[in-house]
Design a protein around this motif. Structure first.
Motif, PDB file in Angstrom:
ATOM      1  N   PRO A  49      33.327  48.131  49.364  1.00 21.31           N
ATOM      2  CA  PRO A  49      33.057  47.138  48.314  1.00 21.31           C
ATOM      3  C   PRO A  49      34.353  46.583  47.738  1.00 21.31           C
ATOM      4  N   GLU A  50      34.336  45.310  47.384  1.00 20.46           N
ATOM      5  CA  GLU A  50      35.517  44.675  46.803  1.00 20.46           C
ATOM      6  C   GLU A  50      35.918  45.395  45.525  1.00 20.46           C
ATOM      7  N   ASP A  51      37.216  45.586  45.348  1.00 24.64           N
ATOM      8  CA  ASP A  51      37.738  46.335  44.211  1.00 24.64           C
ATOM      9  C   ASP A  51      39.057  45.691  43.809  1.00 24.64           C
ATOM     10  N   ASP A  52      39.237  45.392  42.539  1.00 28.32           N
ATOM     11  CA  ASP A  52      40.478  44.786  42.060  1.00 28.32           C
ATOM     12  C   ASP A  52      41.534  45.875  41.939  1.00 28.32           C
ATOM     13  N   ASP A  89      45.282  45.422  49.840  1.00 27.22           N
ATOM     14  CA  ASP A  89      44.636  44.758  48.713  1.00 27.22           C
ATOM     15  C   ASP A  89      43.129  44.918  48.876  1.00 27.22           C
ATOM     16  N   LEU A  90      42.503  45.710  48.025  1.00 28.28           N
ATOM     17  CA  LEU A  90      41.084  46.030  48.185  1.00 28.28           C
ATOM     18  C   LEU A  90      40.161  44.895  47.779  1.00 28.28           C
ATOM     19  N   ARG A  91      40.718  43.785  47.319  1.00 30.02           N
ATOM     20  CA  ARG A  91      39.910  42.589  47.076  1.00 30.02           C
ATOM     21  C   ARG A  91      39.669  41.819  48.373  1.00 30.02           C
ATOM     22  N   ARG A  92      40.422  42.145  49.425  1.00 31.43           N
ATOM     23  CA  ARG A  92      40.437  41.308  50.634  1.00 31.43           C
ATOM     24  C   ARG A  92      39.884  42.022  51.863  1.00 31.43           C
ATOM     25  N   ASN A  93      39.053  43.039  51.634  1.00 32.58           N
ATOM     26  CA  ASN A  93      38.379  43.747  52.724  1.00 32.58           C
ATOM     27  C   ASN A  93      39.352  44.152  53.833  1.00 32.58           C
ATOM     28  N   PRO A  94      40.351  44.988  53.525  1.00 30.99           N
ATOM     29  CA  PRO A  94      41.304  45.395  54.565  1.00 30.99           C
ATOM     30  C   PRO A  94      40.661  46.365  55.557  1.00 30.99           C
ATOM     31  N   ARG A  95      40.927  46.136  56.838  1.00 30.60           N
ATOM     32  CA  ARG A  95      40.420  47.011  57.891  1.00 30.60           C
ATOM     33  C   ARG A  95      41.490  47.104  58.980  1.00 30.60           C
TER      34      ARG A  95
END
Length: 300
Positions: A49-52, A89-95
């Motif tokens: 999930p997106e996270d700031d 950056d957990l707002r940008r769905n890093p994978r």
């Protein structure tokens, strides 16, 4: 299980939860964890999930052909080196593709952590971190600070929560300055602790020689933010809280060693050390001699 470990398990698809010790800075929820997976399956990490917030990780080994995605788009593959720091950056769905053994000392920094640091320093709040996501960079400060925690993950009974929180805060402040544009000259303008704050902090530390108390509780009891408390304590006492605690353990041990009826293991436990071996190592480094030799010298 700490929230960071749960995030890492979800993000990385780990079969086992990572070893972890977490702490919080004020109300901001800064955390740190150690992860390792020696035989990963060839698969993509999971969506979260997106996270700031950001995860900032120091990797201990080379990771060749690192294939990274964010916002659903692939970045050019890179070869990250052991000792590099990687930002997510957990707002940008890093994978990324798990195609090699991996590990990291990983810090979780929510937006609120950077806001607290900026507010306490009377500085402008950070908008973005200027760091390439998913691409290793050489940051000697993060490398040194993260490496000081490695032994603590392996021997958590010997390391206080205060030390983990102190290092996590130092990394967060460094990231804010080096990559967020926070002005270094705005930091540390305030003075030391008031007399009642100094007295209260010493009381709490002395009552928790095993290091179970954290910076969060100390700061709350002194009615300060964690960042303000840490700087004010150092200004008043000349050392960081975790260092003061260790010095207090050693000074108390010297008093107890004068009683020749007390065994070294009894002194170790009464002073908050994990065991006699831990006591001997710490005491010898600070006193220059082993506890037994110090006791013989005091009795001479």
């Amino acid at each position: 299980m700490g929230a960071l470990s749960e995030r890492l398990v979800s993000l990385l698809g780990l079969q086992r939860r990572p070893a972890q010790l977490t702490g919080a800075l004020g109300k901001t929820g800064v955390m740190v964890a150690k992860i390792r997976e020696d035989s990963p399956q060839l698969e993509m990490t999971h969506e979260v999930p997106e996270d700031d917030a950001y995860i900032v990780g120091l990797i201990p080994r080379d990771y060749p052909d690192f294939c990274f995605w964010q916002d659903g788009r692939a970045a050019p593959a890179v070869s990250n080196r052991g000792g590099d720091t990687i930002f997510y950056d957990l707002r940008r769905n890093p994978r990324f593709l798990k195609n090699a053994p991996m590990g990291a000392v990983a810090f979780y920094f929510p937006r609120s952590a950077f806001d607290e640091i900026a507010d306490d320093a009377s500085a402008y709040r950070i908008e973005e971190l200027r760091a390439p996501n998913g691409q290793g960079l050489d940051d000697p400060v993060i490398r040194h600070l993260a490496c000081t925690l490695v032994g603590g993950f392996d021997r958590p009974q010997e390391v206080s929560h205060i030390f983990f929180e102190h290092v996590s805060f130092a990394v967060c402040a460094h990231v804010a300055q080096a990559y967020g544009g926070l002005r270094p000259n705005s930091m540390g303008r305030r003075g030391g602790l008031a007399a009642w704050q100094e007295r209260r902090a010493k009381e709490i530390l002395a009552a928790n020689l095993d290091g179970a108390v954290g910076l969060t509780e100390l700061a709350r009891e002194c009615r300060l933010s964690v960042s303000h408390f840490s700087r004010a304590f150092r200004k008043s006492m000349g050392v960081a809280p975790h260092r003061w605690l260790m010095n207090r353990r050693v000074e108390l041990a010297k008093d107890l060693l004068r009683d020749r009826e007390a065994s070294l293991s009894q002194v170790a436990l009464r002073c908050g050390f994990a065991d006699q071996s831990h006591f001997t190592r710490v005491f010898s480094r600070r006193a220059g001699v082993s506890p037994g030799a110090w006791r013989r010298g005091a009795a001479a």
